[in-house]
Design an enzyme around this catalytic site. Sequence first.
Site: not given
Ligand code: ADP
Length: 163
Positions: A17, A41
Amino acid sequence: MRIGLYPGTFDPITLGHTDIIRRGCALVDRLVIGVAVNTGKGPMFSLEERVAMVEAECAVLSRETDTEIVAHPFENLLIDCAHDVGAQIIIRGLRAVTDFEYEYQMVGMNRAMDDSVETVFLMAEAKYQAIASKLVKEIAKLGGDISKFVTPSVQTRLLEKIG
Ligand code: ADP
């Protein structure tokens, strides 16, 4: 003023993130981190805890990038949240193809509601690409080392939470 909205669950915020946030800062004047309240989730951390962790990381990133970064809890439609914060751009991170299908649908649906808000996809640096909050929590629960996936302060909070 160019305002971007980067939405997610951030349960908890990872180095994946923060890499996306850093890159997103290069595209906007202000970056709003939308912390989703009700995600289905079943988050491990409460909204307040997730926002606090995002705020702590963003204070550092804001100084580093010289960009205003703010955390904004939301539980309405993403496109309405974008309107609320005045964002012209939604920023999403893309990991593997598995993310693509969902993101593709989201863009289509959001465009149908408002075509003027553009979604931009960013990829994290290779070493952060595989990181997912869900897996970090599982590794932590099983006693694995998560120091490569989250900052020391998030690591401490996660270990406290797991007990
Ligand atoms: P997760 O899918 O890990 O539970 P979130 O729902 O908080 O995380 O994700 C928020 C945004 O950050 C989404 O667009 C997700 O694709 C992106 N994201 C999360 N982890 C990564 C990563 N390692 N690389 C690129 N984007 C990421």
